[in-house]
Motif scaffolding. Structure first.
Motif, short mmCIF file in Angstrom:
data_model
loop_
_atom_site.label_atom_id
_atom_site.label_comp_id
_atom_site.label_asym_id
_atom_site.label_seq_id
_atom_site.Cartn_x
_atom_site.Cartn_y
_atom_site.Cartn_z
N VAL A 111 18.53 18.05 50.14
CA VAL A 111 18.58 18.64 51.49
C VAL A 111 17.59 17.92 52.40
N THR A 112 16.37 17.72 51.90
CA THR A 112 15.37 17.04 52.73
C THR A 112 15.65 15.55 52.85
N GLY A 113 16.28 14.96 51.82
CA GLY A 113 16.49 13.51 51.84
C GLY A 113 17.74 13.06 52.53
N SER A 114 18.84 13.83 52.38
CA SER A 114 20.13 13.37 52.92
C SER A 114 20.97 14.50 53.53
N ALA A 115 20.38 15.68 53.72
CA ALA A 115 21.11 16.82 54.29
C ALA A 115 22.39 17.11 53.51
N THR A 116 22.28 17.02 52.18
CA THR A 116 23.44 17.20 51.32
C THR A 116 23.07 18.11 50.15
N GLU B 54 18.98 51.23 40.31
CA GLU B 54 18.88 52.34 39.36
C GLU B 54 17.55 52.34 38.61
N ILE B 55 17.04 51.16 38.28
CA ILE B 55 15.81 51.09 37.48
C ILE B 55 14.57 51.14 38.35
N THR B 56 14.59 50.42 39.47
CA THR B 56 13.37 50.32 40.29
C THR B 56 13.34 51.29 41.45
N GLY B 57 14.50 51.84 41.83
CA GLY B 57 14.55 52.76 42.96
C GLY B 57 14.66 52.07 44.31
N ARG B 58 14.83 50.75 44.31
CA ARG B 58 14.99 50.03 45.58
C ARG B 58 16.13 49.03 45.46
N ALA B 59 16.66 48.65 46.60
CA ALA B 59 17.78 47.72 46.61
C ALA B 59 17.32 46.33 46.19
N PRO B 60 18.18 45.55 45.54
CA PRO B 60 17.81 44.17 45.22
C PRO B 60 17.65 43.34 46.49
N ARG B 61 16.80 42.35 46.42
CA ARG B 61 16.56 41.47 47.56
C ARG B 61 17.82 40.66 47.85
N THR B 62 18.11 40.48 49.11
CA THR B 62 19.28 39.69 49.49
C THR B 62 18.95 38.20 49.41
N PHE B 63 19.99 37.38 49.33
CA PHE B 63 19.78 35.94 49.32
C PHE B 63 19.18 35.48 50.64
N ASP B 64 19.59 36.10 51.73
CA ASP B 64 19.02 35.72 53.03
C ASP B 64 17.52 35.99 53.07
N ALA B 65 17.09 37.12 52.51
CA ALA B 65 15.66 37.42 52.48
C ALA B 65 14.91 36.43 51.58
N TRP B 66 15.53 36.08 50.45
CA TRP B 66 14.91 35.08 49.57
C TRP B 66 14.76 33.75 50.30
N LEU B 67 15.82 33.33 51.02
CA LEU B 67 15.75 32.08 51.77
C LEU B 67 14.61 32.09 52.78
N ALA B 68 14.46 33.19 53.49
CA ALA B 68 13.42 33.28 54.51
C ALA B 68 12.04 33.06 53.90
N GLY B 69 11.85 33.50 52.67
CA GLY B 69 10.56 33.35 52.03
C GLY B 69 10.34 32.00 51.39
N HIS B 70 11.40 31.19 51.29
CA HIS B 70 11.28 29.90 50.61
C HIS B 70 11.76 28.73 51.46
N LEU B 71 11.91 28.98 52.75
CA LEU B 71 12.48 27.95 53.62
C LEU B 71 11.61 26.69 53.67
N HIS B 72 10.31 26.85 53.48
CA HIS B 72 9.42 25.69 53.58
C HIS B 72 9.74 24.62 52.54
N HIS B 73 10.42 24.99 51.46
CA HIS B 73 10.78 24.01 50.46
C HIS B 73 11.87 23.05 50.97
N PHE B 74 12.59 23.45 51.99
CA PHE B 74 13.74 22.68 52.45
C PHE B 74 13.49 21.97 53.76
N THR B 75 12.24 21.98 54.23
CA THR B 75 11.94 21.36 55.51
C THR B 75 10.89 20.27 55.34
#
Length: 281
Positions: free
Chosen positions: A146-151, A260-281
């Motif tokens: 992604v960083t090298g060839s936008a692919t 069911e186990i933790t009492g909270r909804a699983p994290r969405t992929f969009d939320a995960w991306l927001a927290g890891h975007l620096h890896h792709f820039t």
């Protein structure tokens, strides 16, 4: 005491953090003293599961163990750990395996994980198996292209997977370790929605604000890349066979396990991306 094997990986790190937050003082196994210092409050055993006696050192005197192994050495490490679990009478083992272990097992990758489950069952410990769908963190493998060839290069790009945040798998593990009533069974752990690799790449492009090309890489091309990186051919063949399995029961359908186990909804992929975007820039 709870031992954490794989304490500095994507799942193990949040397991350690979750146990510390609950007031536990886990014993962690790590090869890196620097990473051990990051887990302030944990007892660190420095070593490697390939070193004789290391499994005994980390498991002696513990009540429960969280175990995640990976890569071509994972099967050998699980055999060593299972033998040590039996020797030291560890009462509860929480082991991360894979949706590939769901019957019928269809490939060598799933067979290796199923054999690990059998090895831990044979110890007499109470066993809880967490069988996650593909991890969201696997997306980080795209960073170089992604960083090298936008692919994005990815085989089986149109197979949906309810990808899961490793932190959610860790959240399930911490709850199971803290509540004996939840142990002794197998849980399939997924994210909130089923997405193909192509759809994940489109979402990444949207967040980056620039187009990305998606290449549905032929399996043979992926095989050459992985064996060229040093992975054994038989391990790669099993992994690719697992990734190509179209059965929606193997992580292709979102399940309510995390909520069911933790009492909270699983994290969405969009939320995960927001927290890891620096890896792709």
């Amino acid at each position: 005491m709870i031992a954490v094997i794989g304490a500095t990986g994507n799942v193990g790190r949040p397991v350690v953090a979750g146990l510390l937050a609950r007031g536990a003082r886990p014993r962690i196994l790590t090869r890196d003293p620097g990473r051990a210092r990051c887990a302030a409050g944990a007892e660190a055993v420095l070593g490697d599961l390939g070193t004789p006696g290391c499994a005994d050192e980390v498991l002696a005197g513990v009540d429960a163990a969280f175990v995640v192994t990976a890569g071509p050495d994972g099967a050998a490490h699980d055999r060593v750990l299972a033998e040590a679990v039996a020797r030291h009478g560890v009462r509860h083992v929480v082991k991360v395996t894979s949706v590939a272990t769901l019957p019928p097992v269809r490939d060598s990758y799933g067979a290796a994980h199923a054999a690990a489950e059998d090895a831990y069952r044979a110890t007499g410990a109470r066993c809880t198996f967490l069988r996650p769908a593909a991890f969201m963190s696997n997306t980080l493998q795209w960073a170089w292209s992604v960083t090298g060839s936008a692919t994005v290069f990815q085989p089986f790009g149109d197979l949906p997977q309810a990808v899961v945040d490793p932190a959610d798998v860790a959240g399930v593990a911490v709850r199971v370790l803290g509540d004996p009533a939840l142990g002794g069974r197998a849980y399939t752990v997924t994210g909130a929605e089923a997405l193909t690799a192509r759809q994940r790449a489109e979402r990444l492009a949207d967040v980056l604000g620039r187009p990305l090309d998606f290449v549905d890489a032929p399996p043979e091309q992926a095989r050459r890349a992985m064996t060229g990186a040093g992975l054994p051919a038989d391990y790669v063949d099993g992994l690719l066979a697992s990734q190509s399995d179209p059965d929606p029961a193997r992580g292709g359908v979102p399940l309510p396990t995390v909520r069911e186990i933790t009492g909270r909804a699983p994290r969405t992929f969009d939320a995960w991306l927001a927290g890891h975007l620096h890896h792709f820039t």
